[in-house]
Design an enzyme around this catalytic site. Structure first.
Site, short mmCIF file in Angstrom:
data_model
loop_
_atom_site.label_atom_id
_atom_site.label_comp_id
_atom_site.label_asym_id
_atom_site.label_seq_id
_atom_site.Cartn_x
_atom_site.Cartn_y
_atom_site.Cartn_z
N HIS A 112 2.86 -1.33 -8.19
CA HIS A 112 2.29 -0.19 -8.90
C HIS A 112 2.15 0.99 -7.95
O HIS A 112 2.27 0.85 -6.73
CB HIS A 112 0.90 -0.54 -9.46
CG HIS A 112 -0.12 -0.80 -8.39
ND1 HIS A 112 -0.19 -1.99 -7.70
CD2 HIS A 112 -1.09 -0.02 -7.87
CE1 HIS A 112 -1.17 -1.92 -6.80
NE2 HIS A 112 -1.74 -0.74 -6.89
N ASN A 135 -11.57 -5.57 -4.67
CA ASN A 135 -10.67 -6.59 -5.22
C ASN A 135 -10.92 -7.89 -4.46
O ASN A 135 -10.78 -7.94 -3.23
CB ASN A 135 -9.21 -6.18 -5.05
CG ASN A 135 -8.80 -5.09 -6.03
OD1 ASN A 135 -9.51 -4.81 -6.98
ND2 ASN A 135 -7.66 -4.48 -5.78
N HIS A 155 3.72 -0.35 -4.39
CA HIS A 155 3.20 -1.33 -3.44
C HIS A 155 2.58 -2.49 -4.21
O HIS A 155 2.23 -2.35 -5.39
CB HIS A 155 2.19 -0.71 -2.46
CG HIS A 155 0.99 -0.10 -3.11
ND1 HIS A 155 0.97 1.22 -3.55
CD2 HIS A 155 -0.23 -0.59 -3.42
CE1 HIS A 155 -0.20 1.51 -4.08
NE2 HIS A 155 -0.96 0.41 -4.03
N TYR A 196 -11.47 2.87 -14.38
CA TYR A 196 -10.44 3.41 -15.26
C TYR A 196 -9.71 2.29 -15.98
O TYR A 196 -9.72 1.13 -15.55
CB TYR A 196 -9.45 4.28 -14.47
CG TYR A 196 -8.60 3.54 -13.47
CD1 TYR A 196 -7.28 3.20 -13.76
CD2 TYR A 196 -9.11 3.18 -12.23
CE1 TYR A 196 -6.50 2.53 -12.85
CE2 TYR A 196 -8.33 2.52 -11.30
CZ TYR A 196 -7.03 2.19 -11.62
OH TYR A 196 -6.25 1.52 -10.70
#
Length: 359
Positions: A186, A175, A248, A121
């Site tokens: 975010h 990640n 967080h 996304y």
């Protein structure tokens, strides 16, 4: 002048307005009621400040308990299992640097790379319009499928231990952080992803912080409301308040060594998706593929081409004690999932809007 008993006009004026001298003397010698009131007023103001400080501390404690109560954390993967999965992550990095993935699978940032599988996304600087709710899924087929090893080594294990139900995951993101890397505060987009949010940590220990504010140039991070230690091989499940109502992040000072996290989520059936006529989709389509390798991710020297940033917040004397002493939620997975569904129903009914940055 002599007839009135005054030889000097100043004496007469002084006798006509005696209150002026009395008023001046009250505050000159501090013996009158006026002099006594000043310290009392100062004392009351100090009292209010203390009460306000106590109230703020209590509110933060209450919020920390709400965050802690909506987190499930388990140690699932052994050191041997972690080592095998970490080898697979290294393979992903090598393929990404060789340009073997589809265009939108790899997203690079300083000291942190993302690898989208299943669903990807748009976020951050990629958005045509900034702000929460503007994120969009890529069109089907624009990112690579979830690798088989993620299903076999990670997802199946979490299903067998009851952390997630079978068939839940259709989006996996890896990640990969270098020392000093971070991800800003975010909330995972509510209109894109169902709850809960599941993440598994590898390579090293770290921490997940809640309720921080980031400032840049130079980068600074405010004191978190709650700090959650995250161990290598552990699984963290965010739901309810921790997933929806507070941001967080990962702070730079919490990434001391290379660290990778696999985030497993399910996209909502009605999640908005980029269409072929979108200006953003067109601009992304002409982006040059593949990017040249910037560094080696081999485990023998994971941070060879990147040095950790030296920040004021990294210094021990600048660190404050966190609220990580709160107990984390340890209820059964079945009750946890049921509670998450109840929370979603409550949110739909209340219509409350939470204004915060989503990622």
């Amino acid at each position: 002048m002599a007839a009135s008993g005054y030889s000097d006009l100043r004496d007469k004026l002084k006798s006509m307005t005696p209150h002026r001298d009395e008023h001046k003397n009250k505050f000159a010698d501090g013996t009158s009621n006026g002099g006594a009131k000043a310290p009392k007023r100062k004392y009351r103001e100090s009292d209010d400040e203390c009460a306000h400080s106590d109230d703020s501390a209590e509110l933060r404690e209450q919020e920390a308990r709400r965050v802690s109560g909506s987190i499930l954390q388990q140690s699932v993967f052994t050191a041997e299992e972690c080592a095998l999965i970490e080898e697979k992550i290294d393979d992903v990095v090598a393929k990404g640097e060789a340009g073997l993935y589809r265009e939108h699978t790899v997203d690079r940032a300083p000291l942190r790379n993302k690898y989208f599988f299943g669903e990807g996304y748009t976020y951050g600087a990629q958005l045509e319009k900034r702000g929460p709710g503007q994120e969009r899924l890529y069109r089907k087929g624009e990112v690579d499928d979830i690798p088989g090893w993620v299903h076999d080594l990670v997802i199946k294990r979490l299903v067998s231990t009851g952390v997630i139900p079978e068939g839940f995951v259709n989006s996996a993101v890896i990640n990969d952080y270098q020392p000093g890397g971070c991800i800003v505060s975010h909330v995972d987009p509510l209109h894109i992803f169902a709850r809960p949010i599941v993440s598994v940590s590898f390579f090293s220990d770290s921490a997940l912080c809640f309720g921080c504010r980031f400032q840049f140039k130079p980068i600074r991070v405010s004191e978190p409301v709650f700090v959650l230690p995250v161990k290598r091989g552990s699984v963290t499940v965010l739901s309810g308040y921790a997933a929806d109502d507070i941001t967080h992040c990962i702070r730079p000072q919490d990434i001391k060594e290379r660290r990778a996290v696999i985030i497993l989520r399910k996209t909502r059936p009605d999640a908005p998706r980029l269409d072929s006529d979108s200006p953003l989709s067109s601009s992304l389509a002409v982006r040059p593929a593949p990017l040249k390798a910037k560094r080696s991710h081999r485990r023998a020297d994971p941070d060879a081409a990147h040095r950790p940033r030296v920040l004021e917040m990294d210094k021990e004397e600048n660190r404050r004690p966190s609220l990580s002493r709160h107990h984390r939620h340890s209820g059964s997975s079945e009750n946890y999932w049921r509670r998450d569904q109840d929370h979603d129903k409550h949110r739909e009914g209340s219509g409350r809007k939470v204004k915060m940055r989503r990622h």
